[in-house]
Write a protein that holds these residues in place. Sequence first.
Motif, PDB file in Angstrom:
ATOM      1  N   GLY A  61       0.959  -1.101   0.249  1.00  7.27           N
ATOM      2  CA  GLY A  61      -0.088  -0.032   0.194  1.00  7.27           C
ATOM      3  C   GLY A  61       0.746   1.320  -0.004  1.00  7.27           C
ATOM      4  O   GLY A  61       0.457   2.420  -0.572  1.00  7.27           O
ATOM      5  N   THR A  64      -7.270  -4.233  -5.325  1.00  2.89           N
ATOM      6  CA  THR A  64      -7.845  -4.404  -3.914  1.00  2.89           C
ATOM      7  C   THR A  64      -8.302  -5.843  -3.845  1.00  2.89           C
ATOM      8  O   THR A  64      -8.028  -6.384  -2.820  1.00  2.89           O
ATOM      9  N   GLY A 109      -7.162  -5.915   3.134  1.00  3.40           N
ATOM     10  CA  GLY A 109      -7.876  -4.877   2.579  1.00  3.40           C
ATOM     11  C   GLY A 109      -7.468  -3.612   3.241  1.00  3.40           C
ATOM     12  O   GLY A 109      -7.076  -2.546   2.567  1.00  3.40           O
ATOM     13  N   ILE A 126      -5.499  -0.481   1.564  1.00  7.74           N
ATOM     14  CA  ILE A 126      -5.981   0.747   1.104  1.00  7.74           C
ATOM     15  C   ILE A 126      -5.650   1.899   1.822  1.00  7.74           C
ATOM     16  O   ILE A 126      -5.540   2.899   1.457  1.00  7.74           O
ATOM     17  N   PRO A 132      -4.295   1.550  -4.395  1.00  3.48           N
ATOM     18  CA  PRO A 132      -5.314   1.529  -5.453  1.00  3.48           C
ATOM     19  C   PRO A 132      -5.702   2.871  -6.039  1.00  3.48           C
ATOM     20  O   PRO A 132      -5.842   3.882  -5.276  1.00  3.48           O
ATOM     21  N   SER A 172      -8.767   5.135  -4.726  1.00  2.72           N
ATOM     22  CA  SER A 172      -8.497   6.208  -3.308  1.00  2.72           C
ATOM     23  C   SER A 172      -8.571   7.435  -4.180  1.00  2.72           C
ATOM     24  O   SER A 172      -9.109   8.477  -3.198  1.00  2.72           O
ATOM     25  N   PHE A 213     -15.204   1.125  -1.845  1.00  7.84           N
ATOM     26  CA  PHE A 213     -14.347   0.022  -1.522  1.00  7.84           C
ATOM     27  C   PHE A 213     -15.312  -1.182  -0.921  1.00  7.84           C
ATOM     28  O   PHE A 213     -15.049  -2.300  -0.937  1.00  7.84           O
ATOM     29  N   SER A 257     -16.123  -4.366  -2.783  1.00  9.74           N
ATOM     30  CA  SER A 257     -15.171  -5.429  -3.114  1.00  9.74           C
ATOM     31  C   SER A 257     -15.288  -6.402  -1.981  1.00  9.74           C
ATOM     32  O   SER A 257     -14.790  -7.655  -2.216  1.00  9.74           O
TER      33      SER A 257
END
Length: 375
Positions: free
Chosen positions: A19, A65, A85, A89, A258, A261, A284, A287
């Motif tokens: 990330g 993601t 996750g 993120i 990602p 964002s 998000f 997902s």
Amino acid sequence: MVNAPTKLGEVARVFLKLGLIGFGGPAVHIAMMEEEVVRKRQWLSHEHFLDLIGATNLIPGPNSTEMALHCGRERAGWRGLLVAGACFILPAVIITGLLAWAYQQYGTLPQVAPFIYGIKPAIIGIVVSLMITLGRKALKSIELGIIGILCVLLAMLDVNEIYILFGAGFLGMLIQLAKQKSSSVNTIVPFSLLLFTEVHVNPTGWRIFWIFLKVGSILYGSGYVLFAFLNTELVKTGMLSHRVLIDAIAVGQFTPGPVFSSATFIGWQMGSLNGAIAATIGIFLPSFVFVGFLNPLVSRLRRSKVMSAFLDTVNMAAIALILAVCVDMGRSSITDWKTILIAVVGFAVSFSFKKMNTAFVVIGGSALGYILHLV
């Protein structure tokens, strides 16, 4: 035997790192994940990793993601899914939130062009190296090779990605059925939510949440497709200016993690901190739901010969789509001898030193790009 807390710690460290250093979009994120969870740590096989890529392409939402969620689920169960996750993120969301605050205060973004000049060419080199590695595993027959070529051609003609994926998958099923002369057929459908009804009120936290939840629930494709949706949902309805949307695209490109964002950035401009939180959760959340539902089914699908053929063909189609993305990126980012040099060096290093962390290739590409940009 590794215990659950240790596995969760491993998941947290891997995806927090990705990330923080994952510049360049879904293709390079997946390349980094393949290096971390397959080659270095062997949490899963190349074949299963390919199956997860194929499965991810069948559902809406940000692909990288969702791959992070799948990998976390494979390593540490449901808690691993949530930890992977969150760790993947949050760095992008926090960085984007800070940029959104500064943008709201000063009305402009920092000048970062010299630093990102070399990132995309280096990323293209990384992605080509990934395609060779995964392509060797995905190419199991002549038929799959032919289907892969057709998928590349269709993608270059701007045919919708989901049509390519499902069309290829069903073609693979038909070929398998013809081989085994069976009349039985199993079907698979994409997991998507219905469009949410629009409520015509001023953009509040809940309104922002529902807009981004809807987009996250129905959106297939890359981050650029996201901006096309948001242009329709927000710009054309007068809720957001075109300039802010363009700046949000820039933020998505030069921040790690990602691309989705960018929703945080847009949400902040619409409703400050509450708007940023609402947009982030909305984009998000689907997902997590989709991957949580789909992940246990992937191994079951692989046990069926017909559905295994479906997955094999979707995997090849996914590789073809990555190639098409790579070509599209190349058109915009490889424009002179300097960027060609960076791309070639990035590929050579990634392909020759498979154990080297791809973050060093990205950082090296940025540094080399900065130096050459000044020449």
